[in-house]
Every structure is written in C-alpha cells, then in structure tokens.
Design an enzyme around this catalytic site. Structure first.
Site, mmCIF file in Angstrom:
data_model
loop_
_atom_site.group_PDB
_atom_site.id
_atom_site.type_symbol
_atom_site.label_atom_id
_atom_site.label_comp_id
_atom_site.label_asym_id
_atom_site.label_seq_id
_atom_site.Cartn_x
_atom_site.Cartn_y
_atom_site.Cartn_z
ATOM 1 C CG ASP A 1 2.080 -2.860 -4.616
ATOM 2 O OD1 ASP A 1 1.881 -3.611 -4.788
ATOM 3 O OD2 ASP A 1 3.210 -2.971 -4.427
ATOM 4 C CG ASP B 1 9.426 -3.375 -3.687
ATOM 5 O OD1 ASP B 1 9.209 -4.059 -3.839
ATOM 6 O OD2 ASP B 1 8.104 -4.026 -2.275
ATOM 7 N N GLY C 1 0.432 -9.256 -16.750
ATOM 8 C CA GLY C 1 2.072 -9.252 -17.071
ATOM 9 C C GLY C 1 2.004 -8.681 -18.282
ATOM 10 C CE1 TYR D 1 12.737 -14.670 9.499
ATOM 11 C CE2 TYR D 1 13.344 -13.395 8.154
ATOM 12 C CZ TYR D 1 12.918 -14.777 8.349
ATOM 13 O OH TYR D 1 13.755 -15.590 8.471
ATOM 14 C CB ALA E 1 5.240 -4.762 -11.213
ATOM 15 C CD GLU F 1 -0.876 -2.017 1.489
ATOM 16 O OE1 GLU F 1 0.192 -2.699 1.943
ATOM 17 O OE2 GLU F 1 -2.185 -3.441 1.865
ATOM 18 C CB SER F 2 3.715 2.749 2.373
ATOM 19 O OG SER F 2 4.666 1.321 1.834
#
Ligand code: KDG
Length: 316
Positions: free
Chosen positions: A258, A294, A227, A105, A256, A36-37
């Site tokens: 996002d 990202d 894709g 984690y 991609a 989301e960020s």
C-alpha cells in the site's frame, strides 16, 4: 479537487503486542487495517488530496475507523454508516518462525454491503485518479459490481485508474481471482502487482513477461513488485528494474504494497517519470515495513527526503 479517490473496506485491526502463535497472545494494540485507506493515508502524508469511500458499521468501531482516517487528513465525506451490519475486524499474527498471517471477521460486514450507489458521481467528477484493489471485488457480488461500475464511470470521467491486485487467498480462490480481475485490468491504466500475484493471475514468474502481459491486456503502466529485489517498471517508454531501498530490519511486511502504491501515485502526480515514481514507491514501501502497524511507517515529505538522501549511493 481530489488527487486520488479510492474505495474499499477498512477494519479494526488488532495487532499483537508480541510475535508468536496467536493462541498464546493476550495483548493487542488497536489500529486500523485496510489496503485502500492505507494508500490514501500514505498519499495524504506526502501532501496530496485524497478521498476514501466506504461503508462502516454504525458502531464504535466504525467511528474509530472513520476518525482515524479523517485524522490522517483523508476526506471521508462519502463514508456511510450502516445500522444493520457491523464494522469488520481483523487480527494480525506475527511469527518469528513460519509465515505471519491474518484472521478476518468480516463476513457480512457493512463494507461488504456496498453497491454502485455508494460511489457518488460527484466524487468521481472532482478527482484525477481512482485507485482500486482486488480485495473489494472479493467481498461480495454487490462490491464486485461496485468495482466494475467504478472503473466504467472513471473512464467516462477521464480519470487515470490504478489497480493493485492485492490477492487475498482467505477470501477467494485463484480461478475466481483470474476470472474477475483480468477483465478489470483491461480497463485500468496503472497496474501494480506483486510478483507472486503476477504468477497466480498470469502463470509466469518472469517480471518482464508479467508486465508485458498486463500491458497487452490494456494497462499502460505496470510496476511489478519484487520485494527485496526492487521492482520492474514498464510503460510505453521504459522497461527496467529499479533497486529496492534497504532498511535495518523488516518488522512487518504487511502494508508495504500500500505504501508502494502511495509512493508511485505520488510520483506520477508530481509528474515524475514512471522510473522515478517507482523509486519513490520503493522508498515508501520500504519505510512501511519498519513498524508493526500498516500506516505508522508511512513518511512525510521530509522523512522521505531524509531516507532517500541517506541511500543515494545505492542509486544509479
Ligand atoms: O495491505 C494491508 C491490508 O491488507 C490489511 O491491512 C487489511 O485490507 C486489508 C485486507 O483486506 O487484507
């Protein structure tokens, strides 16, 4: 006024220096990872007002995540720091051979302790769109309630709700995904599934059928990501395939989707048609694959214009 409000978990991402099996990798670059960020940063780069709601650990990692997102121009005023739980961490594994992957984690992380109270009404009242993903409801029961409640309240405030299934098989199993996510889709306006996600949720691999079924559930606009084959967009006025943009080399496909969501919402905020917005989505998604992180590939307006102009010959 916020164009797009979003909420979710963002972790410290340890990105390997080189590709190869993680057990042999000694050096990492520290980045942030959160669907989301990423999307909010993508929109901010394109000049839109975005806000991200979350809970982070009251630890150096939480500070780093908040500062990075804030530094990218996203409003973080609704982010809380939890003294009793840590910020989540994830490692990426990049393989030349075989599937790349992630190791999380994040059990018991600060974000997994979010509840409906983490989303103030004031944040919703000032926004046009609410963007959610299927990652948040997989984090905990209280996060699931948060997502259900957020959609309910967004509908009351007349926001447009967009949803990216973002299925994470390390977090839950397909039966639970279907049981939780399909009822949510009924109350969303825009749904942005990947083709494989459509297959898991709806048991068909035909993009047109996936779009039709999500629309039958209640979504008005559905864009199925294909894709390298582009995307299939369906709304009340259109049902068509949109070509993908070519990049010289795909370095890392994570992120991609996002970028795609950011491009689509950016287009709709600029009042482009669903087809034109899908074209922008495809361009931003393609650029996101050209880097290992990202968010580093997410373009500004002028970078986007340059990239799309270079490929006008591929357009209809
Ligand atoms: O979409 C990319 C994200 O998935 C990744 O950066 C981390 O949000 C993340 C997750 O939960 O997998």
């Amino acid at each position: 006024q916020t164009d797009v409000l979003t909420l979710g978990e963002t972790m410290v991402l340890l990105n390997p220096h080189e590709s190869g099996p993680l057990r042999h990798i000694m050096d990492f670059r520290k980045r942030i990872g959160g669907a989301e960020s990423n999307m909010a940063i993508g929109l901010a780069r394109l000049g839109h007002q975005t806000a991200w709601v979350s809970r982070l650990g009251a630890d150096p990692h939480g500070q780093y995540v908040r500062d990075t997102i804030r530094g990218a121009g996203v409003d973080t005023q609704y982010v809380a720091f939890d003294a009793d739980a840590p910020t989540g961490i994830m490692f990426k594994e990049r393989r030349e051979l075989g599937e790349s992957g992630v190791f999380y984690y994040r059990d018991g992380s600060a974000a997994s302790r979010m509840t409906p109270d983490d989303l103030p009404d004031e944040a919703l009242a000032n926004a046009k769109y609410l963007h959610l993903t299927g990652i948040t409801p997989a984090l905990s029961d209280s996060c699931r309630k948060l997502v259900q409640d957020a959609i309910h309240r967004a509908n009351q405030h007349d926001l447009t709700v967009s949803f990216d299934p973002n299925l994470r098989f390390k977090l839950w199993d397909p039966a639970e995904m279907r049981e939780t996510l399909l009822p949510l889709v009924e109350k969303c306006d825009i749904v942005l599934p990947g083709i494989e996600e459509g297959e898991v949720l709806l048991d068909t691999d035909d993009p047109e059928t996936i779009a039709e079924e999500f629309r039958a559930l209640g979504a008005t606009e559905v864009v199925v990501k294909l894709g390298a084959d582009g995307a299939f967009v369906a709304s009340d006025s259109v049902a068509q395939r949109v070509e993908s943009y070519k990049v010289d080399r795909v370095i890392d496909p994570i992120g991609a989707g996002d970028g795609f969501a950011a491009g689509y919402l950016s287009g709709r905020l600029d009042e482009l048609s669903p087809t034109r917005a899908t074209d922008r989505a495809a361009a931003v998604g393609a650029l996101a694959t050209t880097v290992t992180g990202d968010i580093e590939g997410l373009p500004t307006r002028s970078e986007l214009a340059q990239f799309t102009n270079d490929q006008t010959d591929r357009l209809r």
